[in-house]
Motif scaffolding. Structure first.
Motif, short mmCIF file in Angstrom:
data_model
loop_
_atom_site.label_atom_id
_atom_site.label_comp_id
_atom_site.label_asym_id
_atom_site.label_seq_id
_atom_site.Cartn_x
_atom_site.Cartn_y
_atom_site.Cartn_z
N GLN A 47 0.81 -1.21 0.00
CA GLN A 47 0.00 0.00 0.00
C GLN A 47 0.85 1.27 0.00
N PHE A 48 2.17 1.11 0.07
CA PHE A 48 3.08 2.25 0.10
C PHE A 48 3.86 2.43 -1.20
N VAL A 49 3.48 1.66 -2.21
CA VAL A 49 4.10 1.80 -3.53
C VAL A 49 3.00 1.98 -4.57
N ASP A 50 3.38 2.40 -5.76
CA ASP A 50 2.43 2.52 -6.85
C ASP A 50 1.79 1.16 -7.14
N GLU A 51 0.54 1.19 -7.53
CA GLU A 51 -0.19 -0.06 -7.79
C GLU A 51 0.53 -0.95 -8.79
N ALA A 52 1.21 -0.34 -9.77
CA ALA A 52 1.92 -1.11 -10.78
C ALA A 52 3.09 -1.90 -10.20
N LEU A 53 3.57 -1.49 -9.03
CA LEU A 53 4.70 -2.16 -8.39
C LEU A 53 4.28 -3.04 -7.22
N ALA A 54 2.98 -3.14 -6.97
CA ALA A 54 2.51 -3.85 -5.78
C ALA A 54 2.96 -5.30 -5.74
N THR A 55 3.05 -5.96 -6.89
CA THR A 55 3.45 -7.37 -6.89
C THR A 55 4.91 -7.55 -6.50
N ARG A 56 5.69 -6.46 -6.48
CA ARG A 56 7.09 -6.53 -6.08
C ARG A 56 7.31 -6.02 -4.65
N ALA A 57 6.24 -5.68 -3.98
CA ALA A 57 6.35 -5.02 -2.67
C ALA A 57 7.07 -5.87 -1.63
N TYR A 58 6.98 -7.20 -1.73
CA TYR A 58 7.59 -8.06 -0.72
C TYR A 58 8.87 -8.72 -1.20
N GLU A 59 9.44 -8.17 -2.26
CA GLU A 59 10.82 -8.48 -2.61
C GLU A 59 11.72 -7.67 -1.68
N ASP A 60 12.89 -8.19 -1.39
CA ASP A 60 13.81 -7.46 -0.50
C ASP A 60 14.64 -6.49 -1.34
N THR A 61 13.95 -5.46 -1.84
CA THR A 61 14.60 -4.49 -2.71
C THR A 61 13.95 -3.13 -2.55
N ALA A 62 14.72 -2.07 -2.81
CA ALA A 62 14.16 -0.72 -2.84
C ALA A 62 13.35 -0.56 -4.12
N LEU A 63 12.32 0.29 -4.08
CA LEU A 63 11.45 0.52 -5.23
C LEU A 63 11.23 2.03 -5.39
N PRO A 64 11.07 2.50 -6.61
CA PRO A 64 10.85 3.95 -6.82
C PRO A 64 9.47 4.38 -6.37
N ILE A 65 9.41 5.62 -5.83
CA ILE A 65 8.12 6.19 -5.41
C ILE A 65 7.88 7.54 -6.07
N GLY A 66 8.72 7.88 -7.06
CA GLY A 66 8.58 9.16 -7.74
C GLY A 66 9.45 10.23 -7.12
N HIS A 67 9.61 11.34 -7.83
CA HIS A 67 10.39 12.48 -7.36
C HIS A 67 11.84 12.13 -7.08
N GLY A 68 12.34 11.08 -7.75
CA GLY A 68 13.72 10.67 -7.53
C GLY A 68 13.95 9.99 -6.20
N GLN A 69 12.88 9.55 -5.53
CA GLN A 69 12.97 8.93 -4.20
C GLN A 69 12.62 7.45 -4.29
N THR A 70 12.94 6.72 -3.21
CA THR A 70 12.65 5.29 -3.16
C THR A 70 12.04 4.92 -1.81
N ILE A 71 11.32 3.80 -1.81
CA ILE A 71 10.95 3.14 -0.55
C ILE A 71 12.09 2.16 -0.26
N SER A 72 12.66 2.24 0.94
CA SER A 72 13.87 1.48 1.25
C SER A 72 13.65 -0.02 1.20
N GLN A 73 14.70 -0.72 0.92
CA GLN A 73 14.74 -2.19 0.97
C GLN A 73 14.26 -2.65 2.35
N PRO A 74 13.39 -3.65 2.44
CA PRO A 74 12.91 -4.12 3.75
C PRO A 74 14.03 -4.45 4.73
N TRP A 75 15.12 -5.07 4.25
CA TRP A 75 16.22 -5.39 5.18
C TRP A 75 16.79 -4.13 5.79
N VAL A 76 16.90 -3.05 5.01
CA VAL A 76 17.44 -1.79 5.53
C VAL A 76 16.48 -1.20 6.56
#
Length: 226
Positions: free
Chosen positions: A50-79
Motif C-alpha cells: 500500500q506504500f508503492v504505486d499499484e503497478a509495483l505492488a506485486t514486487r512489494a515483498y521483494e527485498d529491494t528498494a522501489l521507486p516512489i517518484g520524485h527521484g525517491q525510493t521506498i527502502s529495501q525491507p532489510w534496511v
C-alpha cells in the motif's frame, strides 16, 4: 507488541501480496541477520504494497528498494528492519524520522507503538503518506519542512532515524537527540555510504558504530511542494 492497525481487505493482500509471500520475506530477513521479533512482526503486519504505486505492488515483498517518484525510493525491507532494530536497542518512546518518503518507515515505527514525528521536504510525497497513515489508523505527526533542520520545537527525541544520506552527520539533528538516545543515519556520498548508529550518554558524549554499507538517496536542503 504491535499496535492494532485498521486493516481493510486490500491491506491483507492476495497473490504476490498475500501473507504467505510476506512470511517468505520475513524468513529472508531472519536469514540475513534480523533477530528482533518486534521488528519482524511489524514488517509482517504493515502492508508494504500500500506504500508503492499499484503497478509495483506485486514486487512489494521483494527485498529491494522501489521507486516512489520524485527521484525517491521506498527502502529495501532489510534496511528498514536493520535501522529499526538499531533504533530499538535504546528502548525509545519518542522518535523523529527525517525523510517521510512513502510513509513506510514511519508506519513501521508507529506500528511498534512509538510516538512518531516525521519531516518531509517534498510536499506531494507527504500528502500521500498522510493519507496512508490515516487509512491504517496510525497517529503520526508530520511536517513539510527541510529535514536537515529537524523538528527542534518538539525535541529532544529518544531516537532519530534519517532515511537519506548526508556527507557527514548533521549537527542540528544530533543536537535534538536526548541523553540516552540513539540516532541511525546513512552517511557518505557518491563514493560510498555507511549506516552509522550514534548513542548519546547522560553527559552528552557520543559513541559511534558502523553498521555496514548502504545506498540511499541524498539528504537535500530546502523544500518543494512537488
Amino acid at each position: 507488541m504491535i499496535s492494532r492497525l485498521r486493516l481493510q481487505p486490500a491491506d491483507v493482500g492476495m497473490g504476490m501480496t498475500s501473507q504467505r509471500v510476506r512470511d517468505r520475506l520475513i524468513e529472508r530477513l531472519r536469514g540475513n541477520g534480523i533477530v528482533d521479533e518486534r521488528v519482524l512482526n511489524a514488517i509482517r503486519t504493515v502492508p508494504r504494497h500500500q506504500f508503492v504505486d499499484e503497478a509495483l505492488a506485486t514486487r512489494a515483498y521483494e527485498d529491494t528498494a522501489l521507486p516512489i517518484g520524485h527521484g525517491q525510493t521506498i527502502s529495501q525491507p532489510w534496511v528498514v528492519a536493520k535501522m529499526t532494530e538499531a533504533l530499538l536497542e535504546s528502548a525509545p518512546k519518542k522518535v523523529l524520522e527525517i525523510g517521510t518518503g512513502s510513509g513506510y518507515q514511519g508506519a513501521v515505527l508507529a506500528a511498534l507503538g512509538l510516538e512518531v514525528f516525521t519531516v518531509e521536504r517534498i510536499g506531494e510525497l507527504l500528502r500521500i503518506a498522510r493519507k496512508r497513515f490515516r487509512a491504517l489508523g496510525l497517529h503520526v505527526r508530520s511536517k513539510h519542512d527541510d529535514g536537515r533542520i529537524g523538528w527542534p520545537e518538539e525535541g529532544p527525541f529518544d531516537g532519530i532515524i534519517v532515511t537519506a544520506a548526508a556527507p557527514a552527520l548533521v549537527e542540528a539533528l544530533s543536537a535534538q537527540l536526548a541523553p540516552g538516545g540513539t540516532l541511525v543515519a546513512p552517511v557518505g556520498g557518491a563514493s560510498g555510504q555507511n549506516l552509522l548508529r550514534l548513542r548519546k550518554d547522560a553527559e552528552g558524549n557520543i559513541e559511534q558504530a558502523d553498521l555496514g554499507p548502504v545506498v540511499f538517496v541524498p539528504l537535500l536542503s530546502g523544500m518543494t511542494d512537488r
